[in-house]
Scaffold this active site. Structure first.
Site, PDB file in Angstrom:
ATOM      1  N   GLU A   1       1.322  -3.946  11.177  1.00  0.00           N
ATOM      2  CA  GLU A   1       0.810  -2.583  11.007  1.00  0.00           C
ATOM      3  C   GLU A   1       1.659  -1.665  11.886  1.00  0.00           C
ATOM      4  O   GLU A   1       1.577  -1.685  13.116  1.00  0.00           O
ATOM      5  CB  GLU A   1      -0.666  -2.495  11.420  1.00  0.00           C
ATOM      6  CG  GLU A   1      -1.606  -3.371  10.576  1.00  0.00           C
ATOM      7  CD  GLU A   1      -1.948  -2.774   9.209  1.00  0.00           C
ATOM      8  OE1 GLU A   1      -1.477  -1.664   8.881  1.00  0.00           O
ATOM      9  OE2 GLU A   1      -2.701  -3.441   8.466  1.00  0.00           O
TER      10      GLU A   1
ATOM     11  N   ARG B   1      -3.622   4.345  -2.516  1.00  0.00           N
ATOM     12  CA  ARG B   1      -3.362   3.061  -1.850  1.00  0.00           C
ATOM     13  C   ARG B   1      -3.061   1.922  -2.832  1.00  0.00           C
ATOM     14  O   ARG B   1      -2.297   1.021  -2.542  1.00  0.00           O
ATOM     15  CB  ARG B   1      -4.619   2.711  -1.027  1.00  0.00           C
ATOM     16  CG  ARG B   1      -4.754   1.279  -0.554  1.00  0.00           C
ATOM     17  CD  ARG B   1      -6.078   1.141   0.206  1.00  0.00           C
ATOM     18  NE  ARG B   1      -6.455  -0.239   0.448  1.00  0.00           N
ATOM     19  CZ  ARG B   1      -6.258  -0.888   1.597  1.00  0.00           C
ATOM     20  NH1 ARG B   1      -5.628  -0.288   2.598  1.00  0.00           N
ATOM     21  NH2 ARG B   1      -6.675  -2.119   1.754  1.00  0.00           N
TER      22      ARG B   1
ATOM     23  N   GLU C   1       1.423   4.113   2.649  1.00  0.00           N
ATOM     24  CA  GLU C   1       1.926   3.736   3.976  1.00  0.00           C
ATOM     25  C   GLU C   1       3.441   3.914   3.989  1.00  0.00           C
ATOM     26  O   GLU C   1       4.226   2.964   4.027  1.00  0.00           O
ATOM     27  CB  GLU C   1       1.456   2.306   4.294  1.00  0.00           C
ATOM     28  CG  GLU C   1      -0.080   2.240   4.337  1.00  0.00           C
ATOM     29  CD  GLU C   1      -0.668   0.832   4.261  1.00  0.00           C
ATOM     30  OE1 GLU C   1       0.086  -0.148   4.372  1.00  0.00           O
ATOM     31  OE2 GLU C   1      -1.909   0.723   4.084  1.00  0.00           O
TER      32      GLU C   1
ATOM     33  N   HIS D   1       2.949  -2.920   6.690  1.00  0.00           N
ATOM     34  CA  HIS D   1       1.890  -1.967   6.368  1.00  0.00           C
ATOM     35  C   HIS D   1       1.839  -0.917   7.479  1.00  0.00           C
ATOM     36  O   HIS D   1       2.538  -1.011   8.487  1.00  0.00           O
ATOM     37  CB  HIS D   1       0.531  -2.683   6.310  1.00  0.00           C
ATOM     38  CG  HIS D   1       0.349  -3.547   5.098  1.00  0.00           C
ATOM     39  ND1 HIS D   1      -0.512  -3.228   4.085  1.00  0.00           N
ATOM     40  CD2 HIS D   1       0.913  -4.739   4.742  1.00  0.00           C
ATOM     41  CE1 HIS D   1      -0.484  -4.159   3.155  1.00  0.00           C
ATOM     42  NE2 HIS D   1       0.367  -5.097   3.522  1.00  0.00           N
TER      43      HIS D   1
ATOM     44  N   HIS E   1       0.864  -1.191   0.000  1.00  0.00           N
ATOM     45  CA  HIS E   1       0.000   0.000   0.000  1.00  0.00           C
ATOM     46  C   HIS E   1       0.893   1.231   0.000  1.00  0.00           C
ATOM     47  O   HIS E   1       1.515   1.561   1.008  1.00  0.00           O
ATOM     48  CB  HIS E   1      -0.920   0.002   1.221  1.00  0.00           C
ATOM     49  CG  HIS E   1      -1.981  -1.048   1.142  1.00  0.00           C
ATOM     50  ND1 HIS E   1      -2.414  -1.745   2.241  1.00  0.00           N
ATOM     51  CD2 HIS E   1      -2.687  -1.512   0.077  1.00  0.00           C
ATOM     52  CE1 HIS E   1      -3.361  -2.605   1.846  1.00  0.00           C
ATOM     53  NE2 HIS E   1      -3.530  -2.481   0.558  1.00  0.00           N
TER      54      HIS E   1
HETATM   55  O1  0X9 Z   1      -6.552  -4.044   4.761  1.00  0.00           O
HETATM   56  C1  0X9 Z   1      -5.389  -4.409   4.591  1.00  0.00           C
HETATM   57  O2  0X9 Z   1      -4.975  -4.807   3.502  1.00  0.00           O
HETATM   58  C2  0X9 Z   1      -4.409  -4.349   5.754  1.00  0.00           C
HETATM   59  N1  0X9 Z   1      -4.610  -3.150   6.539  1.00  0.00           N
HETATM   60  S1  0X9 Z   1      -4.185  -1.696   5.895  1.00  0.00           S
HETATM   61  O3  0X9 Z   1      -4.680  -0.654   6.796  1.00  0.00           O
HETATM   62  N2  0X9 Z   1      -2.608  -1.570   5.857  1.00  0.00           N
HETATM   63  O4  0X9 Z   1      -4.729  -1.589   4.575  1.00  0.00           O
HETATM   64  C3  0X9 Z   1      -4.591  -5.556   6.627  1.00  0.00           C
HETATM   65  C4  0X9 Z   1      -4.345  -6.852   5.919  1.00  0.00           C
HETATM   66  C5  0X9 Z   1      -4.468  -8.041   6.817  1.00  0.00           C
HETATM   67  N3  0X9 Z   1      -4.414  -9.275   6.094  1.00  0.00           N
HETATM   68  C6  0X9 Z   1      -5.479  -9.777   5.417  1.00  0.00           C
HETATM   69  N4  0X9 Z   1      -6.660  -9.265   5.506  1.00  0.00           N
HETATM   70  N5  0X9 Z   1      -5.275 -10.845   4.683  1.00  0.00           N
HETATM   71 ZN    ZN Z   2      -1.657  -1.551   4.096  1.00  0.00          ZN
END
Ligand code: 0X9
Ligand code: ZN
Length: 315
Positions: free
Chosen positions: A260, A110, A58, A180, A55
């Site tokens: 994160e 993003r 980030e 992330h 992303h």
């Molecule tokens: O939403 C996401 O892709 C991630 N959070 S973010 O705020 N950086 O966008 C979390 C991803 C966690 N992993 C999966 N959902 N597989």
């Molecule tokens: Zn992310």
């Protein structure tokens, strides 16, 4: 990228810089392998694989990967034992097109920058494009949303590059970390739905260990109090790289985490202030060292007297 290529040239015995593919706009997706050579036994060395920048907004994520590379390679008097028994493969920016776009057009972009044919809006969320329970939950088929999963699993060259690398080279990977932001969370599969993986206890225990180390090391008050599956702790979201790496790699990578990283003060979230970059990358490095320690405990037979290493370094 220039820094990484320079490291490859300066330390050819230790550092191998390779492109694992190209982004949609044709940028190299560089990987850095840090290895002190073959294991010397029949068991190959365990590999820790790390990526950052999926992303692109980030921004704190690629520096974490870069700092790790720098510490391993250019601070080897202190850190050489980290690559004595373990190989590292680090991809510091998996979404360079988006990263450039956040610098030139839209700081809060993003997704990647490919326009799906017939769609109204640019970009696919690379972390919804991986092919494990693709589109099962928390992903969108509307290209104008932030979580557009793409027209099909692995429609995006950046996600394909990671998949292909793992399919060709992933056999010895024992730990996968993807960086992330934000939220100070250590998350593990599954993300596609609220179900626990078979080794949830192991993932939880290791996550707690790493979180505690970072909390101990922090100079800016970071607190990793959320450790658990991403679907339960955050939200269900299918198509993430962490799920796919855990599920689908030849042999499977049992230990897969999304970290994160910390955020900036509200309302800046992704825009962590420059003065906090070094503190964050340093505290996160302490956490990565704890991960490494666990990998040695689990997968390296004889670490106690790392004889060759010590002899080499006393001289
Ligand atoms: O939403 C996401 O892709 C991630 N959070 S973010 O705020 N950086 O966008 C979390 C991803 C966690 N992993 C999966 N959902 N597989
Ligand atoms: Zn992310």
């Amino acid at each position: 990228m220039a820094y990484i290529r320079r490291l490859g040239q300066t330390y050819p015995d230790l550092v191998t810089v390779e492109s694992i593919g190209q982004s949609y706009e044709g940028r190299d997706l560089l990987s850095v392998r840090i290895s002190s050579g073959a294991s010397g036994s029949t068991t190959p060395k365990p590999v820790i694989f790390i990526d950052a920048g999926i992303h692109c907004r980030e921004w704190i994520s690629p520096p974490v990967a870069l700092y790790l590379i720098q510490q391993l390679v250019e601070n080897s008097t202190v850190n050489a034992q980290l690559y004595q028994n373990v190989d590292w493969v680090i991809v510091p920016n998996l979404n360079p097109d988006g990263y450039v776009f956040t610098q030139t057009e839209n700081r809060l972009w993003r997704k990647n920058r490919r326009l799906t044919e017939g769609e109204a809006c640019y970009g696919t969320d690379l972390n919804r494009n991986f092919g494990y329970f693709w589109m099962h939950a928390g992903a969108s088929n509307n290209s104008c949303t932030e979580t557009y999963a793409g027209p099909e699993a692995f429609s995006e060259p950046e996600a394909r590059a990671l998949r292909d690398w793992f399919n060709q080279n992933g056999q010895n990977v024992k730990l996968y970390l993807t960086f992330h932001s934000y939220g100070e969370m250590i998350l593990y599969p599954w993300g596609y739905d609220q179900v626990l993986p078979d080794n949830a206890e192991q993932l939880q225990a290791l996550g707690l260990r790493v979180g505690a180390v970072i909390d101990q090391a922090t100079t800016i008050g970071s607190s990793y109090r959320t450790i658990g599956t991403s679907a339960i702790e955050l939200y269900s979201a299918a198509g993430g790289s962490d799920d796919w790496v855990k599920a689908d790699v030849g042999g499977n990578v049992a230990l897969s985490y999304t970290i994160e990283l910390p955020d900036g003060d509200a309302p800046w979230w992704f825009m962590i202030p420059a003065r906090q970059i070094l503190p964050v990358v340093q505290e996160t490095f302490e956490g990565v060292k704890e991960f490494h320690k666990y990998i040695e405990e689990e997968f390296v037979a004889d670490t106690s007297p790392t004889r060759d290493f010590k002899r080499d370094n006393i001289v």
